[in-house]
Design an enzyme around this catalytic site. Structure first.
Site, short mmCIF file in Angstrom:
data_model
loop_
_atom_site.label_atom_id
_atom_site.label_comp_id
_atom_site.label_asym_id
_atom_site.label_seq_id
_atom_site.Cartn_x
_atom_site.Cartn_y
_atom_site.Cartn_z
N LYS A 150 18.60 -7.40 66.02
CA LYS A 150 17.40 -8.02 66.57
C LYS A 150 17.18 -7.51 68.00
O LYS A 150 18.12 -7.50 68.81
CB LYS A 150 17.55 -9.54 66.59
CG LYS A 150 17.67 -10.18 65.21
CD LYS A 150 16.34 -10.23 64.48
CE LYS A 150 16.43 -11.09 63.23
NZ LYS A 150 15.11 -11.21 62.55
N LYS A 246 10.31 -12.40 51.03
CA LYS A 246 10.97 -13.67 51.35
C LYS A 246 10.34 -14.76 50.50
O LYS A 246 9.11 -14.87 50.44
CB LYS A 246 10.79 -14.03 52.84
CG LYS A 246 11.57 -13.20 53.82
CD LYS A 246 11.31 -13.68 55.24
CE LYS A 246 12.07 -12.86 56.26
NZ LYS A 246 11.73 -13.25 57.65
#
Length: 329
Positions: A150, A246
């Site tokens: 990230k 997702k």
């Protein structure tokens, strides 16, 4: 016998703060739906996400709005027309799949004519911190086959170099969570190649990604926030090389399967990912993971305590939950 539907808010504390470009999370707030019929219980979980205007209260309200229909026998196909994609629909849809598996004695794998979920490489995540701190975190998982890093717009080059310096052999995914702009995406291309980055995930805001249709990236770019359901794919296929499926975005396994098959039909690469969640979110996502090029289902690994019988991880290899946990008789 009639169905009954119940929904509640569950909170799972994290053992370590989860820091991304959008903020810091210290607990996973989920909604848990249970649907009971003929003595069998189906379970599903959804993770309301503020990025999409969701909250626990809003999602529980959506579940309540369709309770009568579900208790009256509405099936998964009808659910698609009752609720918009999101956490509430995901929780109900997955509970209906689980309930059917329990009642009929047929596993979800059989119902979708898919492969049985098996142990698989699933990304372990290095969250945003100083380059030195990110290197220390990466060193602890350096032998994992797949690492997601990230970053934000502030110091991504130094952060990525620090991680690659200790994780020499891992396949790496970079996820800026919409925090970059076009200039940064373009300028980072040579470094992404140098560091052998396999995938760049949603670098720019979904509302600002039209320019990608004319961009030839040196590293494949994966749509996350830009893609929710199969209806998005014609637009996405012109801008991205890969899609992140997702279940919370798609609104359940039913819609996620349609998205996955649609992505493959268009020649797109695919990743399966999750929110920070319990294993009850991950179990149905494993069926999408079996169809994917990349898997990022480490959400439960951030929890101080998961649901009993959930997924397990050893060195970046994720193993399915215990028999009977979800989707099996």
């Amino acid at each position: 016998m009639p169905r009954t539907l119940d929904a509640r808010h569950d909170r799972f504390a994290l053992h370590t703060p989860f820091r991304i470009a959008r903020g810091v999370k210290t607990a996973a707030d989920v909604i848990t739906v249970t649907i009971t019929q003929d003595g069998y219980v189906g379970r599903g979980e959804g993770v309301p996400y503020p990025r999409y205007g969701e909250s626990v209260a809003i999602s529980l309200g959506e579940v309540a709005r369709v309770r009568d229909a579900i208790e009256g026998g509405a099936d998964r196909a009808e659910l698609l027309g009752l609720l918009q994609p999101g956490a509430a629909r995901n929780a109900i849809d997955c509970a209906l799949w689980d309930l059917e598996a329990k009642r009929t004695g047929h596993a979800v794998t059989t119902m979708i004519d898919g492969p049985d979920p098996t142990s698989m490489a699933s990304a372990l995540t290095v969250v945003i911190d100083t380059p030195a701190a990110m290197a220390r975190a990466a060193a602890l998982i350096a032998t994992a086959p797949l690492i997601k890093v990230k970053v934000n717009h502030e110091n991504p080059a130094a952060q990525l170099r620090a991680v690659r310096a200790v994780a020499h052999n891992a396949t790496m995914i970079v996820d800026p969570n919409e925090s970059w702009d076009r200039t940064l995406v373009e300028s980072m291309q040579p470094l992404l190649v140098e560091l052998r980055i396999a995938l760049l995930e949603q670098p720019v805001p979904a509302k600002d990604d039209a320019w990608l249709a004319e961009f030839a990236p040196l590293v494949p770019i994966c749509a996350d926030e830009s893609v929710h359901t199969v209806d998005d794919l014609d637009r996405i296929a012109a801008r991205y090389q890969c899609v992140n499926v997702k279940l919370d975005k798609a609104g359940g396994l039913t819609a996620a399967l349609a998205l996955a098959h649609g992505a493959r039909a268009r020649g797109l690469g695919m990743m399966t990912s999750c929110m920070v969640s319990s294993s009850l979110s991950i179990a149905p996502a494993l069926h999408i993971a079996m169809l994917s090029d990349f898997v990022d289902l480490d959400g439960p690994l951030w929890l101080a305590e998961d649901r009993d019988g959930g997924v397990t991880d050893k060195g970046g290899i994720l193993s399915p939950p215990a028999p009977g946990f979800w989707g099996t008789p």
